[in-house]
Each structure stands twice: as C-alpha cells, then as structure tokens.
Design an enzyme around this catalytic site. Sequence first.
Site, PDB file in Angstrom:
ATOM      1  CB  SER A 270       3.190   1.732   6.121  1.00 38.13           C
ATOM      2  OG  SER A 270       2.022   1.819   6.876  1.00 38.13           O
TER       3      SER A 270
ATOM      4  CG  ASP B  63      -0.134  -4.018   2.592  1.00 34.97           C
ATOM      5  OD1 ASP B  63       0.131  -3.592   1.452  1.00 34.97           O
ATOM      6  OD2 ASP B  63      -0.363  -3.276   3.561  1.00 34.97           O
TER       7      ASP B  63
ATOM      8  CG  HIS C 105      -0.420   0.297   2.519  1.00 37.28           C
ATOM      9  ND1 HIS C 105      -0.194  -0.678   3.465  1.00 37.28           N
ATOM     10  CD2 HIS C 105      -0.031   1.458   3.094  1.00 37.28           C
ATOM     11  CE1 HIS C 105       0.293  -0.123   4.562  1.00 37.28           C
ATOM     12  NE2 HIS C 105       0.411   1.182   4.357  1.00 37.28           N
TER      13      HIS C 105
END
Length: 503
Positions: free
Chosen positions: A236, A161, A131
């Site tokens: 992230s 992911d 993402h």
Amino acid sequence: MTGAIRYQSRRFRPLVAAICLGAASVLSAPALARGPDGIADVAEKVIDAVVNISTSQTVEAKGGSSGGDRGAMPQLPPGSPFEEFFDDFFKNRRGGPGGGSRGGEAQPRKTNSLGSGFIVDTAGIAVTNNHVIADADEINIIMNDGTKIKAELVGVDKKTDLAVLKFKPPAKPLVAVKFGDSEKLRLGEWVIAIGNPFSLGGTVTAGIVSARNRDINSGPYDSYIQTDAAINRGNSGGPLFNLDGEVVGVNTLIISPSGGSIGIGFAVPSKTVIGVVDSLRQFGELRRGWLGVRIQQVTDEIAESLNIKPARGALIAGVEDKGPAKPAGIEPGDVVVKFDGKDIKEPKDLSRVVAGTAVGKEVDVVIIRKGKEESRKVTLGRLQDDKAVQASAKTKEEPAEKPVTQKALGLDLAPLSKDLRTRYKIKDSVKGVIIIGVDNASDAAEKRLSAGDVIVEVAQESVANAADIKKRVDQLKKDGKKSVLLLVSNAEGELRFVALSVQ
C-alpha cells in the site's frame, strides 16, 4: 534407501523428459511471453526512489482484552470485498490474538506498521496512502539502503486515500520519480509494482493493466487502474510504473480472500494523484471544485421520458440555492452530458471531473433540457469537505383519519394538507401531492416510493392535486409513452427523479 531413490528416478525419467520438452517448447516462444526485457532496466533506475513507510502509534489497551486493537483502518462500504482483508490485516498488525494486557490492567502500548511510498521531489517529498499513516504518532521513511529518516505529514485526502510527507534529505543525493499519464494506459500494457510486501523491503513485481476506470464503490471518486501485478500486504502506498519508469498509479487495494495476491489489485491513477499532491503541497489541504447540485443515474426509463437516446449523462435531481449552478440557470431535470469539454456518460464522471477542476474556473456545461441540448457557463465554487450532511431521521406515521385519496400508478395520493405535513414532518417549503399508500405489487413499490414522499412534478410540470397527476398520466398513455417521469421530494425537501411505467 539409495536403491529406492534410483528406482524412483528411473520410474519418473519419462515424465522429466516430457517436462523438459515442454520447457524447450516454451523457451522457443518469443521472449515477450516472459514479459518485456525492459523491466530490469526500469527497476534499476527507480528502485532508490521507492521507500518503506514505518509508523508507530501509542494505543490504550482495554483491560482483559484477548485480541489486539484494530487501530485506524480504511473506511470501506459495508459488504465491500476488502472489509475482510483489512480487518485481518489491521488485527494482525496491532498484535492479534493474545495481544491484550495481562491481569486485566489497561496498559498503553506502542504498535508499529509498515507500508510503502515513493519520492517525488529530491527536496524531500514522498507520497503514500492515507491508511498507511492514519493516526500515527511517528512516521519514518526508510530508504532502499536502510537509511531511516523521520518524516512529517504535509496533508492527506481521505477520499482518494492519499498522503504527502516531507523529510530532511540525507547527505547522499536522492532519486525522485516523475508521474506519467495514466490516461494513455492501454489494456494489456505492462506495468511494474515496487513496494514493501510483508516487510520484505524493495520488491519488484510485474503484470499488465487488467482494466481502467474501475469503480469498486470505495469512494466518490473511484477510477482505479486494475492490475494483475502481484500486490500484497505492505505494498500500500507504493508506485505502479510504466515501462518508461514513470509513476502511473499508487497501489492501494487488493481483492483477496486470504490477504495474499490473487492477481486483482487496484491503483489510484496518476491523473488523480497529481492533482491531489499538488493541492496538498500548496495548501496543506485539498481544494475541490463544487457545482452545487445533487445528481442521479439516467436509467433507460428516465431517458425515454426525457427523450434522450441513448441513456447517458448525469441527471440533476436538485440545485442548491447558494451553489454555482443556480445562477447559471441549471435546473432539476436537466441532464449534464458534457462538462468543460469532457463527455459525461454517468454521474460519477461528473463528480470526478468537477472535483478535479480548479476552483473559480469558468467552464462550459452542456445540458439536455426537454430533449434539446443547451449550453451554460458556470464558475465553480469550492467544495467544503467539513460540511457534513446529517440525514435527519424521520418517523413516518399513518394518519389517524385517512383523508380523501385518489389512485394512480399504484399510489394512494392526497392533497398536502396541514395535518399531513404535521404527521409526516414535511417542511413548509415542500409543495405537491403526498403519497399516503403504495401498492406492494406496483412499479412504484419496486422504485422505493413510500408513504410520506411528495410528488412535485409529473413529466416536468408542477402538480397541485391528484387529479393533475391522473390527467397527465392518461395523456401520456394516449401519446404512446411507456413511462412517466416524477420529481419526488422527501420530508426534508431533497429531490430525486423516478420513472414509473404507465402501462
């Protein structure tokens, strides 16, 4: 004014003294109360391997818009605690309120975002979250010393992911990190997160492992490490280290009402990451194992019906005709309790271990069939991710003329006639007894049985009419059974097991 300050100083002197005493008490505690001394050493050793991931994307602004384009954001289940956070995050990074075009003109614009990643090979290979780089037109890696290098995408895996990038190494030698064994992590063990929160650059935070194998319903292979190490927007894709300086996870998600860290963060475990990275580097895509079955939870009622104590395993609800399980002799009603030497406690255990097993490998599968353990050998196939399963919408209509029915288990049952097949759009391959009514106060209604469902088996024996069902239910009552196991099909032929009370 000065006198006032002196007055307040004298007034609060006892409080300050008390605080100082408290601090002295804390300082006298063991050093481990502040965390292990090795954190600084680990951070110094690995900091140059942690990178910032910068992406840009050209988006078309809609005329008259008053808010920014959300862009690509992670696909999360409805009602997920992360929806609000990511909605907030992606709205802000795409421009936020007032980010639309002036005068109602649709003008393409370039948006930027920042995340984290880490180098796993000095040849120029880095890992991050999918993402972070999703739909990016350009990806750049920014080293700890500020060096900016254009990167290319090697491959992504949306289900975990994760993404792998490659780039041309600079003249200065790179620092790469190694993966550790996430399976050896213990609850309460210290871990270190390094990343790019709020675009601040290399930031080190530390905490403990709060939980392992955490399932947050964000994907089919959820098995997150939960940590209270501070993880914020921009972290992230960054690494989670153990005290040996090994990567044990990739920081991916947080729970937060505000978007800031509240001490609940999640990292994809290194055991999962290693397999994904290896496959993406070798093939540019993920190649997962495939068993060719549909599975469901073994509830206490189903376990009682199948003579399984305690309730465990993954119940086989259906077997694909062209799947690997079919020739191995695995059938609906079997319960998988061990796969390739690994215990299967619940359905997601089976999904994860099958997906992580090499395509073409022959494995031993231990099943429970009619209360007895049996072993089967299965050669795994390859899961085709592009095989999108389209759920056919079906309209259930009440028959114009109600057929002759018989009641059992709170159900109105009827023979599966040609007329009923047409009315409920049931495939010719489906055999059994059709449900045309459900008592709203019954256990059947609670288990979501509905008109148009077809009962294929009762207590693992085929049924052809309502009388068969009633006869078998009556026998189970005499035998002292508390529930009966039904194999139920929908109009498309998809099977599931349902345990109903016979009392």
